[in-house]
Enzyme design. Sequence first.
Site, PDB file in Angstrom:
ATOM      1  N   LYS A   1      -1.496  -1.376  -3.931  1.00 37.86           N
ATOM      2  CA  LYS A   1      -2.501  -0.321  -4.017  1.00 37.86           C
ATOM      3  C   LYS A   1      -1.746   0.996  -3.999  1.00 37.86           C
ATOM      4  O   LYS A   1      -0.968   1.269  -3.082  1.00 37.86           O
ATOM      5  CB  LYS A   1      -3.450  -0.395  -2.825  1.00 37.86           C
ATOM      6  CG  LYS A   1      -4.383   0.808  -2.689  1.00 37.86           C
ATOM      7  CD  LYS A   1      -5.121   0.773  -1.358  1.00 37.86           C
ATOM      8  CE  LYS A   1      -5.984   2.017  -1.177  1.00 37.86           C
ATOM      9  NZ  LYS A   1      -6.649   2.058   0.154  1.00 37.86           N
TER      10      LYS A   1
ATOM     11  N   TYR B   1       0.866  -1.187   0.000  1.00 43.94           N
ATOM     12  CA  TYR B   1       0.000   0.000   0.000  1.00 43.94           C
ATOM     13  C   TYR B   1       0.898   1.230   0.000  1.00 43.94           C
ATOM     14  O   TYR B   1       1.639   1.464   0.955  1.00 43.94           O
ATOM     15  CB  TYR B   1      -0.905  -0.064   1.235  1.00 43.94           C
ATOM     16  CG  TYR B   1      -1.868   1.084   1.449  1.00 43.94           C
ATOM     17  CD1 TYR B   1      -2.097   2.063   0.492  1.00 43.94           C
ATOM     18  CD2 TYR B   1      -2.575   1.175   2.648  1.00 43.94           C
ATOM     19  CE1 TYR B   1      -2.989   3.092   0.710  1.00 43.94           C
ATOM     20  CE2 TYR B   1      -3.478   2.203   2.886  1.00 43.94           C
ATOM     21  CZ  TYR B   1      -3.677   3.162   1.913  1.00 43.94           C
ATOM     22  OH  TYR B   1      -4.561   4.183   2.143  1.00 43.94           O
TER      23      TYR B   1
END
Length: 298
Positions: A164, A136
């Site tokens: 992400k 992330y």
Amino acid sequence: MEKLVKGIIAAMVTSMNDDESLNLEEVKNQVNRQITAGVDGVFCLGTNGEAYILSEEEKLRVIETVVKTADGRVPVYVGTGMPGTADTIRLSKRAKELGADVLSVISPYFAAISQDEIYSHYAELASAVELPIVMYNMPARTGNNINPDTVARLSKVPNIVGIKDSGGNFDNMKQYIELTDSETFSVLSGNDALILWNLLAGGAGGITAVANIYPEVMVSIYRLFKAGDLEAAKQAQDSIRPIRNCFKFGNPNTVTKTAARIAGNPVGPCRRPFSFLSDAAIEKIKETVAADHSRGMR
């Protein structure tokens, strides 16, 4: 084997009572709402889930609730990233014990970090916990960007399956896509405005905050894209611009929860001090949600 990490994953808020205690019954309701809308996964304990302000005991209760409620219908992504490697490994192991399907792990934060240290952090986690890991990247909150060449190296670690990107820099995300193998590694947009563009560039979908407000709209972006109806997918993508424009009024998590409540979902407040919106901001969010509802957005 079909890729696990793809599509629209709801970055779920953590429902709370008015006194800021966990509202686990509403957490269950929201999991069911997301699955009914057709999401490809539910994600708890991310930025929108206020993981930064929950105790570890509370995190474990949320994980248990989400996993039991999802009941295998969709994969459950759990945010387990901590500033330190040892703590990240420990929490990740607990998440696995509680039934998490995928780990979402934000890069180490607060202290400055080199790319070699980022690599070592994720590689050590991957060797310690046998679960798929989605990295992330959120440099605005962490102070650290995961560079594309670092992602390319980490994509070769067997159970690191995706990233992400919430940086908002499309070229950075595009380089993630270009430097990794789309057959084995998923690049997801953490910026709701870039989900369709991520898909068009060869990415795998998005982890979305706006799903807390309009889950059916967010699901439609991916489904219309997969069906080849790019014009309708673009219309769905563009339709969320008014609510996203409301994020300028304060902490985006607070705006998301406020809009979700106005849209009819009693998810409660954000925890103080990250909870203030002006009366004018709230009124604008009400106007926006009413207009969106009048256009059939749900």
